[in-house]
Design a protein around this motif. Structure first.
Motif, PDB file in Angstrom:
ATOM      1  N   SER A   1       0.804  -1.381   0.192  1.00  0.00           N
ATOM      2  CA  SER A   1      -0.130  -0.238  -0.185  1.00  0.00           C
ATOM      3  C   SER A   1       0.487   1.709  -0.198  1.00  0.00           C
ATOM      4  CB  SER A   1      -0.963   0.311   1.198  1.00  0.00           C
ATOM      5  OG  SER A   1      -1.277   1.051   1.587  1.00  0.00           O
ATOM      6  N   ASN A   2       1.866   1.172   0.590  1.00  0.00           N
ATOM      7  CA  ASN A   2       2.455   2.669   1.181  1.00  0.00           C
ATOM      8  C   ASN A   2       3.526   2.722  -0.377  1.00  0.00           C
ATOM      9  OD1 ASN A   2       2.437   3.072   3.272  1.00  0.00           O
ATOM     10  ND2 ASN A   2       3.934   2.624   4.221  1.00  0.00           N
ATOM     11  N   ALA A   3       4.145   1.722  -1.381  1.00  0.00           N
ATOM     12  CA  ALA A   3       4.159   1.475  -2.297  1.00  0.00           C
ATOM     13  C   ALA A   3       3.825   2.468  -3.404  1.00  0.00           C
ATOM     14  CB  ALA A   3       5.083   0.224  -3.151  1.00  0.00           C
ATOM     15  N   LEU A   4       2.361   2.317  -3.147  1.00  0.00           N
ATOM     16  CA  LEU A   4       1.418   2.414  -4.453  1.00  0.00           C
ATOM     17  C   LEU A   4       1.294   3.760  -4.183  1.00  0.00           C
ATOM     18  CD1 LEU A   4      -0.930   2.247  -6.558  1.00  0.00           C
ATOM     19  CD2 LEU A   4      -2.874   1.198  -4.251  1.00  0.00           C
ATOM     20  N   LYS A   5       1.075   4.653  -2.819  1.00  0.00           N
ATOM     21  CA  LYS A   5       1.293   4.847  -2.630  1.00  0.00           C
ATOM     22  C   LYS A   5       1.588   6.487  -2.577  1.00  0.00           C
ATOM     23  CE  LYS A   5       0.240   5.023   2.328  1.00  0.00           C
ATOM     24  NZ  LYS A   5      -0.098   5.890   4.055  1.00  0.00           N
ATOM     25  N   TYR A   6       3.458   5.978  -2.567  1.00  0.00           N
ATOM     26  CA  TYR A   6       4.430   6.485  -3.082  1.00  0.00           C
ATOM     27  C   TYR A   6       5.151   6.866  -4.211  1.00  0.00           C
ATOM     28  CZ  TYR A   6       3.315   7.770   1.993  1.00  0.00           C
ATOM     29  OH  TYR A   6       2.767   7.886   3.017  1.00  0.00           O
ATOM     30  N   THR A   7       4.273   6.443  -4.870  1.00  0.00           N
ATOM     31  CA  THR A   7       4.785   5.623  -6.272  1.00  0.00           C
ATOM     32  C   THR A   7       3.804   6.494  -7.402  1.00  0.00           C
ATOM     33  OG1 THR A   7       6.211   3.885  -5.560  1.00  0.00           O
ATOM     34  CG2 THR A   7       5.765   4.330  -8.216  1.00  0.00           C
TER      35      THR A   7
ATOM     36  N   TYR B   1       5.430   9.492  12.157  1.00  0.00           N
ATOM     37  CA  TYR B   1       6.585  10.061  11.953  1.00  0.00           C
ATOM     38  C   TYR B   1       6.405   9.454  10.143  1.00  0.00           C
ATOM     39  CZ  TYR B   1      10.787  12.093   9.836  1.00  0.00           C
ATOM     40  OH  TYR B   1      11.658  12.929   9.390  1.00  0.00           O
ATOM     41  N   ARG B   2       5.976  10.968   9.860  1.00  0.00           N
ATOM     42  CA  ARG B   2       6.195  11.097   8.358  1.00  0.00           C
ATOM     43  C   ARG B   2       7.165  11.605   7.587  1.00  0.00           C
ATOM     44  NH1 ARG B   2       0.340  11.566   5.693  1.00  0.00           N
ATOM     45  NH2 ARG B   2       1.150  10.512   4.290  1.00  0.00           N
ATOM     46  N   ALA B   3       7.725  11.424   6.734  1.00  0.00           N
ATOM     47  CA  ALA B   3       8.845  12.056   5.663  1.00  0.00           C
ATOM     48  C   ALA B   3       8.524  13.073   5.202  1.00  0.00           C
ATOM     49  CB  ALA B   3       9.898  11.442   5.456  1.00  0.00           C
TER      50      ALA B   3
ATOM     51  N   GLY C   1       1.988   3.388  10.028  1.00  0.00           N
ATOM     52  CA  GLY C   1       1.716   1.626   9.107  1.00  0.00           C
ATOM     53  C   GLY C   1       3.058   1.145   9.419  1.00  0.00           C
ATOM     54  N   LEU C   2       4.306   1.513   8.961  1.00  0.00           N
ATOM     55  CA  LEU C   2       5.456   0.991   9.255  1.00  0.00           C
ATOM     56  C   LEU C   2       5.481   0.529  10.853  1.00  0.00           C
ATOM     57  CD1 LEU C   2       7.750   3.233   6.763  1.00  0.00           C
ATOM     58  CD2 LEU C   2       6.928   0.451   6.507  1.00  0.00           C
ATOM     59  N   THR C   3       5.149   1.617  11.858  1.00  0.00           N
ATOM     60  CA  THR C   3       6.114   1.440  13.290  1.00  0.00           C
ATOM     61  C   THR C   3       4.891   0.022  13.180  1.00  0.00           C
ATOM     62  OG1 THR C   3       5.378   3.484  13.272  1.00  0.00           O
ATOM     63  CG2 THR C   3       5.355   2.332  15.561  1.00  0.00           C
TER      64      THR C   3
ATOM     65  N   GLY D   1      -2.263   9.142   4.960  1.00  0.00           N
ATOM     66  CA  GLY D   1      -1.910   8.498   5.969  1.00  0.00           C
ATOM     67  C   GLY D   1      -1.577   8.777   7.126  1.00  0.00           C
ATOM     68  N   PHE D   2      -0.897   8.387   7.977  1.00  0.00           N
ATOM     69  CA  PHE D   2      -1.411   8.196   9.335  1.00  0.00           C
ATOM     70  C   PHE D   2       0.104   8.518  10.206  1.00  0.00           C
ATOM     71  CE2 PHE D   2      -3.934   6.997  12.994  1.00  0.00           C
ATOM     72  CZ  PHE D   2      -3.387   8.338  14.002  1.00  0.00           C
ATOM     73  N   GLY D   3       1.188   8.069   9.380  1.00  0.00           N
ATOM     74  CA  GLY D   3       2.437   7.476   9.912  1.00  0.00           C
ATOM     75  C   GLY D   3       2.154   6.678  11.470  1.00  0.00           C
TER      76      GLY D   3
HETATM   77  P1  ADP Z   1       1.796   6.440   6.023  1.00  0.00           P
HETATM   78  O1  ADP Z   1       2.289   5.816   4.895  1.00  0.00           O
HETATM   79  O2  ADP Z   1       0.677   6.908   6.772  1.00  0.00           O
HETATM   80  O3  ADP Z   1       2.869   8.170   6.657  1.00  0.00           O
HETATM   81  P2  ADP Z   1       3.721   4.552   7.412  1.00  0.00           P
HETATM   82  O4  ADP Z   1       4.267   4.587   8.664  1.00  0.00           O
HETATM   83  O5  ADP Z   1       3.225   3.200   6.480  1.00  0.00           O
HETATM   84  O6  ADP Z   1       3.087   5.534   7.058  1.00  0.00           O
HETATM   85  O7  ADP Z   1       4.814   5.668   6.822  1.00  0.00           O
HETATM   86  C1  ADP Z   1       5.900   6.542   7.514  1.00  0.00           C
HETATM   87  C2  ADP Z   1       6.301   7.342   6.175  1.00  0.00           C
HETATM   88  O8  ADP Z   1       6.995   6.360   5.363  1.00  0.00           O
HETATM   89  C3  ADP Z   1       5.315   7.690   5.315  1.00  0.00           C
HETATM   90  O9  ADP Z   1       4.920   9.032   5.768  1.00  0.00           O
HETATM   91  C4  ADP Z   1       6.704   7.886   3.869  1.00  0.00           C
HETATM   92  O10 ADP Z   1       7.637   9.472   3.522  1.00  0.00           O
HETATM   93  C5  ADP Z   1       8.181   7.138   4.541  1.00  0.00           C
HETATM   94  N1  ADP Z   1       7.486   5.802   3.009  1.00  0.00           N
HETATM   95  C6  ADP Z   1       6.838   4.790   3.578  1.00  0.00           C
HETATM   96  N2  ADP Z   1       6.944   4.213   2.353  1.00  0.00           N
HETATM   97  C7  ADP Z   1       7.413   4.100   1.428  1.00  0.00           C
HETATM   98  C8  ADP Z   1       7.915   4.405   0.163  1.00  0.00           C
HETATM   99  N3  ADP Z   1       7.489   3.284  -0.346  1.00  0.00           N
HETATM  100  N4  ADP Z   1       8.613   5.944  -0.469  1.00  0.00           N
HETATM  101  C9  ADP Z   1       8.466   6.657   0.137  1.00  0.00           C
HETATM  102  N5  ADP Z   1       8.278   7.202   1.480  1.00  0.00           N
HETATM  103  C10 ADP Z   1       7.806   5.737   2.020  1.00  0.00           C
END
Ligand code: ADP
Length: 469
Positions: free
Chosen positions: A367-373, A414-416, A430-432, A426-428
């Motif tokens: 889902s992240n790969a989709l969101k950030y591509t 954390y969101r980059a 998912g990766l945690t 996003g909510f920051g």
């Molecule tokens: P969310 O996606 O809800 O913001 P995540 O915890 O999943 O929260 O991701 C944290 C942050 O990591 C994202 O806000 C994004 O900045 C960065 N990130 C995660 N996956 C990717 C990715 N595939 N490409 C670029 N940035 C990513």
């Protein structure tokens, strides 16, 4: 309960007191014994000398004269001895106590008080030693020497003895005072940091995590204790701050969609807005988003505990990934992003793990790969087996992650670079959640990424119990 300082002072002082008393008593006893031996041998020599003088007088032929014996007797009296001479036929030639009764009594009384001053509890009495005047088988008579016994000291000897005794006790006392001061200083030095640490622990117990022990100890163990308590306080402080920050962030994140829903509903109630299908759809979307956020928080709380409850069952990891990917086909197609999967090993095997949780790991990454591509991009998923690990890689050619952000994206909320991701929902968390699940399976998660080129997430999961098919 006693304070450590007082306990240390009490124990050490008692020990020192026992040590000093034993030392003083032993050295005083050893000295007295030696001195008494010396005095006794002097007395023996004195007596021998007197007896020899009288014997010489007898040996000269006639009985010694009164004057001759008187001279010896006076000398003996000066040395604390009452001198008497008898012939072998028991005729008394001289008895100094008869000649000087008062002086003799005075002398004996003085001897008694001198002995008492050295040995207050020793019961002395008047004693007599009788010596035979004999030479070459001829007995001339007897010399009797009376004195106050069992041992008598001259005034000078008694003074010397008392002085030595006093100096031993005075040295002991001085030593005791000095060591008492040293003990006090030492006890303070040992107990002060401990009591500071204990005060600090109480402060922490009361919730004041800002407290800090700001002094150094030269004792390794105490310094370690200080460092541990300081870092404990620091960590608790960070934790508390993080908790505060987290609730602020959650409230903030939830308030925005809720306000949006509320104003739309109120607008509809006040007939400001028409109830249209689009508005109902939008409301539905917002509520779904809020529900998802609440589910995320739930998942986060569940996976953040030190002991995540894992419900393990056997499943085929490859199938799980394929199913997840097929669920994403539509969403990927909408952005025209190609999503590919490749298994890099031949055998089929069961994997024993928490299937639901591993599924959310795969969902989060895809889902992240989709969101950030960006549109027309490409995402490649691979599954490999290396050593005794499964390796899942999710590689995209999306926006990428900066070097500084790479370590932080696994942190809660954390969101980059907000400007780049703010458009993306996003909510920051998912990766945690993903990391928590992977770690709970004794695995690890890493990311390789370059801004503008894309990211590759690598999940390593130990095989665990595997059945080859
Ligand atoms: P969310 O996606 O809800 O913001 P995540 O915890 O999943 O929260 O991701 C944290 C942050 O990591 C994202 O806000 C994004 O900045 C960065 N990130 C995660 N996956 C990717 C990715 N595939 N490409 C670029 N940035 C990513």
């Amino acid at each position: 309960m006693n304070k450590l300082k007082h306990k240390l002072i009490f124990v050490y002082t008692t020990l020192i007191l026992i040590l000093i008393t034993t030392l003083a008593l032993t050295s005083s006893k050893v000295f007295m014994d030696n001195f008494n031996e010396y005095v006794a041998s002097n007395r023996e020599k004195e007596a021998e000398n007197i007896v020899n003088q009288v014997l010489e007088l007898f040996k000269s032929g006639s009985e010694p004269t009164y004057e001759e014996l008187y001279a010896i007797g006076v000398n003996a009296l000066d040395n604390g001895l009452i001198f008497m001479v008898n012939t072998d036929y028991e005729n008394q030639l001289i008895c100094m106590s008869d000649i000087f009764p008062n002086e003799s009594n005075l002398m004996l009384a003085k001897m008694e008080s001198t002995l008492e001053s050295v040995y207050p509890h020793l019961q002395g009495e008047y004693q007599e030693d009788k010596f035979v005047l004999e030479d070459n088988g001829t007995t001339y008579g007897y010399v009797t020497l009376g004195y106050y016994g069992p041992i008598y000291y001259t005034e000078f000897e008694a003074m010397f003895l008392k002085a030595v005794k006093h100096s031993i006790y005075a040295t002991g006392f001085a030593f005791f005072i000095v060591s008492g001061i040293i003990v006090y200083v030492l006890a303070r030095k040992i107990s002060e940091p401990i009591s500071r640490v204990s005060e600090m622990a109480t402060e922490i117990g009361n919730g004041n995590y800002k407290a800090n022990i700001d002094f150094k100890s030269s004792t390794v163990e105490i310094q370690n204790l200080i460092d541990s308590i300081n870092s404990l306080a620091h960590n608790l402080e960070i934790n508390q701050q993080a908790k505060k920050q987290m609730s602020i962030n959650y409230t903030h994140e939830l308030r925005t969609p809720l306000t949006c829903v509320l104003t739309t509903i109120e607008g509809m109630q006040d007939k400001v807005f028409d109830i249209t299908d689009e508005r109902l759809d939008s409301l539905h979307q917002e509520v779904t988003r809020i529900t998802k956020m609440i589910n995320d928080v739930d998942n986060l709380i569940e996976t953040s505990s030190s002991e995540i409850a894992l419900t393990k069952n056997d499943f085929i990891l490859e199938e799980l990934i394929e199913n997840t990917i097929s669920n994403f086909e539509n969403s990927y197609a909408n952005k025209n992003i190609s999503l590919n999967f490749k298994k890099l090993f031949n055998t089929d095997s069961n994997y024993l793990a928490d299937e639901e949780k591993i599924k959310s790991v795969v969902i989060n990454l895809i889902s992240n790969a989709l969101k950030y591509t960006n549109e027309n991009g490409e995402v490649n998923v691979t599954l490999d087996k290396q050593d005794s690990n499964y390796i899942i890689k999710v590689k995209d050619n999306g926006i990428g992650i900066s070097k500084e952000d790479k370590d932080l994206i696994f942190e809660n909320l954390y969101r980059a670079d907000q400007s780049r991701v703010k458009e993306v929902e996003g909510f920051g968390v998912g990766l945690t959640i993903t990391k928590n699940i992977v770690v709970a399976h004794n695995g690890s998660i890493d990311v390789n990424s370059k801004i503008g080129e894309g990211s590759e997430f690598i999940v390593k999961l130990p095989l665990g119990r595997v059945y080859e098919k």
